[in-house]
Design a protein around this motif. Sequence first.
Motif, mmCIF file in Angstrom:
data_model
loop_
_atom_site.group_PDB
_atom_site.id
_atom_site.type_symbol
_atom_site.label_atom_id
_atom_site.label_comp_id
_atom_site.label_asym_id
_atom_site.label_seq_id
_atom_site.Cartn_x
_atom_site.Cartn_y
_atom_site.Cartn_z
ATOM 1 N N LEU A 242 34.788 6.300 -32.841
ATOM 2 C CA LEU A 242 35.829 7.009 -32.087
ATOM 3 C C LEU A 242 35.260 7.827 -30.933
ATOM 4 O O LEU A 242 35.978 8.619 -30.334
ATOM 5 C CB LEU A 242 36.618 7.919 -33.025
ATOM 6 C CG LEU A 242 37.425 7.215 -34.124
ATOM 7 C CD1 LEU A 242 38.155 8.233 -34.991
ATOM 8 C CD2 LEU A 242 38.423 6.216 -33.525
ATOM 9 N N HIS A 245 37.230 7.687 -27.939
ATOM 10 C CA HIS A 245 38.616 8.133 -28.113
ATOM 11 C C HIS A 245 38.609 9.625 -28.456
ATOM 12 O O HIS A 245 38.942 10.009 -29.587
ATOM 13 C CB HIS A 245 39.297 7.341 -29.231
ATOM 14 C CG HIS A 245 39.217 5.855 -29.076
ATOM 15 N ND1 HIS A 245 40.132 5.120 -28.361
ATOM 16 C CD2 HIS A 245 38.295 4.964 -29.538
ATOM 17 C CE1 HIS A 245 39.803 3.837 -28.406
ATOM 18 N NE2 HIS A 245 38.683 3.726 -29.110
ATOM 19 N N ILE A 248 41.348 11.629 -30.534
ATOM 20 C CA ILE A 248 41.621 11.397 -31.947
ATOM 21 C C ILE A 248 40.814 12.393 -32.776
ATOM 22 O O ILE A 248 39.589 12.408 -32.699
ATOM 23 C CB ILE A 248 41.266 9.956 -32.353
ATOM 24 C CG1 ILE A 248 42.081 8.963 -31.517
ATOM 25 C CG2 ILE A 248 41.532 9.742 -33.840
ATOM 26 C CD1 ILE A 248 41.793 7.515 -31.847
ATOM 27 N N SER A 297 43.190 5.366 -37.905
ATOM 28 C CA SER A 297 43.088 6.393 -36.864
ATOM 29 C C SER A 297 43.684 5.908 -35.560
ATOM 30 O O SER A 297 44.401 6.646 -34.864
ATOM 31 C CB SER A 297 41.624 6.783 -36.662
ATOM 32 O OG SER A 297 41.059 7.330 -37.825
ATOM 33 N N LEU A 298 43.390 4.668 -35.192
ATOM 34 C CA LEU A 298 43.927 4.113 -33.951
ATOM 35 C C LEU A 298 45.450 3.964 -34.027
ATOM 36 O O LEU A 298 46.169 4.260 -33.065
ATOM 37 C CB LEU A 298 43.276 2.756 -33.669
ATOM 38 C CG LEU A 298 41.770 2.780 -33.413
ATOM 39 C CD1 LEU A 298 41.237 1.357 -33.253
ATOM 40 C CD2 LEU A 298 41.433 3.601 -32.171
ATOM 41 N N ALA A 301 47.119 7.445 -33.707
ATOM 42 C CA ALA A 301 47.032 8.055 -32.387
ATOM 43 C C ALA A 301 47.807 7.287 -31.328
ATOM 44 O O ALA A 301 48.505 7.887 -30.501
ATOM 45 C CB ALA A 301 45.565 8.166 -31.967
ATOM 46 N N TYR A 302 47.710 5.960 -31.347
ATOM 47 C CA TYR A 302 48.250 5.168 -30.240
ATOM 48 C C TYR A 302 49.637 4.587 -30.514
ATOM 49 O O TYR A 302 50.383 4.312 -29.572
ATOM 50 C CB TYR A 302 47.286 4.031 -29.897
ATOM 51 C CG TYR A 302 46.015 4.533 -29.233
ATOM 52 C CD1 TYR A 302 46.016 4.983 -27.921
ATOM 53 C CD2 TYR A 302 44.811 4.574 -29.929
ATOM 54 C CE1 TYR A 302 44.866 5.448 -27.307
ATOM 55 C CE2 TYR A 302 43.657 5.036 -29.331
ATOM 56 C CZ TYR A 302 43.685 5.467 -28.016
ATOM 57 O OH TYR A 302 42.539 5.928 -27.417
ATOM 58 N N LEU A 308 46.605 11.674 -38.218
ATOM 59 C CA LEU A 308 46.252 10.676 -39.222
ATOM 60 C C LEU A 308 46.565 11.211 -40.613
ATOM 61 O O LEU A 308 46.217 12.341 -40.947
ATOM 62 C CB LEU A 308 44.759 10.348 -39.118
ATOM 63 C CG LEU A 308 44.189 9.416 -40.188
ATOM 64 C CD1 LEU A 308 44.805 8.031 -40.077
ATOM 65 C CD2 LEU A 308 42.672 9.348 -40.069
#
Length: 357
Positions: A242, A245, A248, A297-298, A301-302, A308
Amino acid sequence: MVEAVQKQPAEARFADELARLAATDSGPRPPGWRLSPRAVRAFVTGDDARGVTRKFWGDDALVDRCIVSVMGLQGLLLVGEPGTAKSMLSELLSAAISGTSRLVVQGSAGVVEDHLRYGWNYALLLAEGPSARALVPSPVLTAMRSGQIVRIEELTRCPPEVQDALISILSERTLAVPELGEGTEIRAAPGFNVIASANLRDRGTHEMSGALKRRFNFETVEPIRDPAFERALIARQLADRLADHPAIPTPEADLLDVLVTVFRDLRTGRTADGTVVAQPSSIMSTAEAVNTVHAASLAAAYLHGGPLTAAHVAGQLRGVVFKDDPEDAKKLRAYVDQIARPRARSSRAWAAFCDGT
């Protein structure tokens, strides 16, 4: 400008640590090694005093045995279930010993002897016949010439007759090239050795011949036994993934506890208090746990625009468990009903996990 890549080899990712170890390394070095065995061990298992991070979270005695094995005249074969960091360990050892981990043969059914020995540039071969200039060395031959470690991933996926091309290389440290004239051979420089890996549970593997087995020291890489070690490794690898990113946040400790506990319960078929649970046929490795929390996690967030939670982890867990056997879906449901839901009565994280399933 340096071109951005998704993953650098170990010698590039940890170049600063390798440089620090080399600058302070006063231990004896085997011929051809960049670092002493003690410094190699520090690179793999960590050395806080020299600012070197732990990279392999497993059995330190195993690391010592691997280092000693590579110093000898037998190859090193790392065996174990998928996802136990065999490839990572071979990469780290190669980077520390030889300065490069990029001499690799990826084993598969399509590998032929040329991948382990040498091939030819056919344009030059037709133009001038067999010559040193027309010869195309394999990673194995390159390692022999330069006195470095060559890695062979998934050795048992190679056909047996291809595997056996290693027998004379490991026993005699010599590779004959008869096309260049009678008696032409290449002898390995000091520092050369082979680190191979093989999975125990994968399909499509071949049995090794007894002659080849005798040329290797076998070391079994077990799943991480200590839950705290496994949790720390997952957190570290997730942070690395991450890094691109920054928005996050780091997962909460209770969420990682749920993740590690679920994977350990399903991997071993038994909870910490001894309750038996049905094991899915899929591989519930630490590597898969990292993939799961990374994907969660992705997604959080997205796609969902929120923090999370264990519900996101549960949602991604389906992609790990449901791969081969339809019965695995029933096993996961039974685990949730019989193990996870009672835990949810006193834990918000476990409650979110149950909601996500």
